[in-house]
Every structure is written in structure tokens, then in C-alpha cells.
Design a protein around this motif. Structure first.
Motif: not given
Length: 166
Positions: A11-21, A62-68, A90-100
Motif C-alpha cells: 500500500l502506497l501513500g502516493s503514486e510518486n512512491d511507486l518507483s521506490l517500492v 496475510g501481510v500488509l506493507i505500508a510504504a509512505a 519509510p521512504l526518502s521523499t523528504s528529509l532523507g526519509g528520517l521524518d518517515a
């Protein structure tokens, strides 16, 4: 008795996250694990994300992966609505991913989210596979074979490099 192979939901938070998963998708395909990919933002589609999590077991997951990235509330939102294992990616879409990362790992007691490294999509898929392999001997065998192949690749690289420095 025939068993139904459980699926993994990415499950992605945004379409922009697709390349990172993509590494998670590739790993699940390699291991022949059925999976689905959806965009269900915890903020923009909160009710739909909650509904998905509430129905996920009945739908064969059986398992959910949440990418955001950024605020990364998706994993926690899902975990609050299901007893299925939730893996936070957690994805590196801002602040190097530390916020995520911080948003993902700081869950209140009673609502665990397993968390992999920032942009650790392949490991998220492998952790999902290991969880499913607890009740799937064929999948366990595929994971063992994958691990052995990885070890052999390192041995071959070591041999090649060692010879070049002799």
C-alpha cells in the motif's frame, strides 16, 4: 487438503512512491508470492485505508506493507484496523526519509508496526515472505534457496577478487 496461498498487499501513500517500492514488487514476483499494489493515502483516503485494513484478512491477505514518506501515517493507520502483520516501509521523499522513519517506528503500545530501513523495499518483501513462510513450507524452501544463492554469489565474488590480488 488444499491451502490458499496468502497474498501480500503493498500500500502506497502516493503514486510518486511507486518507483521506490519496485524492489519489493520484484522480490515478491521472484518468490512467486501473489500480491496487490494500491494507493491508499492515510490522509487523503483515510476511510478507504481503514476499510481495506479491516477487510484484508477476509480478502486473503496475510501481510500488509505500508510504504509512505513524509508524515508516513499509513502503516499506523492500517495497524490500528487489523491484526495482520504490518510492515512499515519509510521512504526518502523528504528529509532523507528520517521524518518517515520516525513516523513509522513511533507506534503506541498495542499497535506494532515492523519497520525496515528507509527505502528498504526488498527487505520489506523478504520480511513479508518470512512471515508467510511460517505456514507455507514451499515458500520456506524458496527463501532458503534464495539465501543459498546469495551466499554462493558472495563466495564467487570473493574468489574472483582474491585471485585478482594474488
Amino acid at each position: 487438503m488444499q491451502t490458499v496461498q496468502q497474498r501480500v498487499a503493498i500500500l502506497l501513500g502516493s503514486e510518486n512512491d511507486l518507483s521506490l517500492v519496485q524492489a519489493a514488487i520484484s522480490t515478491l514476483k521472484e518468490l512467486d508470492i501473489p500480491h496487490s499494489v494500491r494507493i491508499l493515502s492515510a490522509h487523503r483516503l483515510g476511510d478507504e485505508a481503514c476499510r481495506f485494513a479491516s477487510n484484508a484478512r477476509a480478502e486473503g491477505f496475510g501481510v500488509l506493507i505500508a510504504a509512505a514518506g513524509k508524515a508516513a501515517h499509513l502503516a499506523g493507520t492500517l495497524a490500528s484496523r487489523t491484526l495482520l502483520p504490518v510492515i512499515g516501509l519509510p521512504l526518502s521523499t523528504s528529509l532523507g526519509g528520517l521524518d518517515a522513519l520516525f513516523s513509522t517506528v513511533q507506534m503506541p503500545s498495542g499497535y506494532p508496526v515492523a519497520t525496515v530501513a528507509i527505502d528498504g523495499a526488498a527487505n520489506a518483501a523478504l520480511l513479508a515472505a518470512q512471515i508467510l513462510a511460517l505456514s507455507d513450507c514451499d515458500l520456506l524452501t524458496r527463501l532458503e534457496e534464495r539465501r543459498k544463492a546469495g551466499q554462493e554469489a558472495v563466495r564467487e565474488a570473493d574468489s574472483r577478487i582474491a585471485k585478482s590480488f594474488m
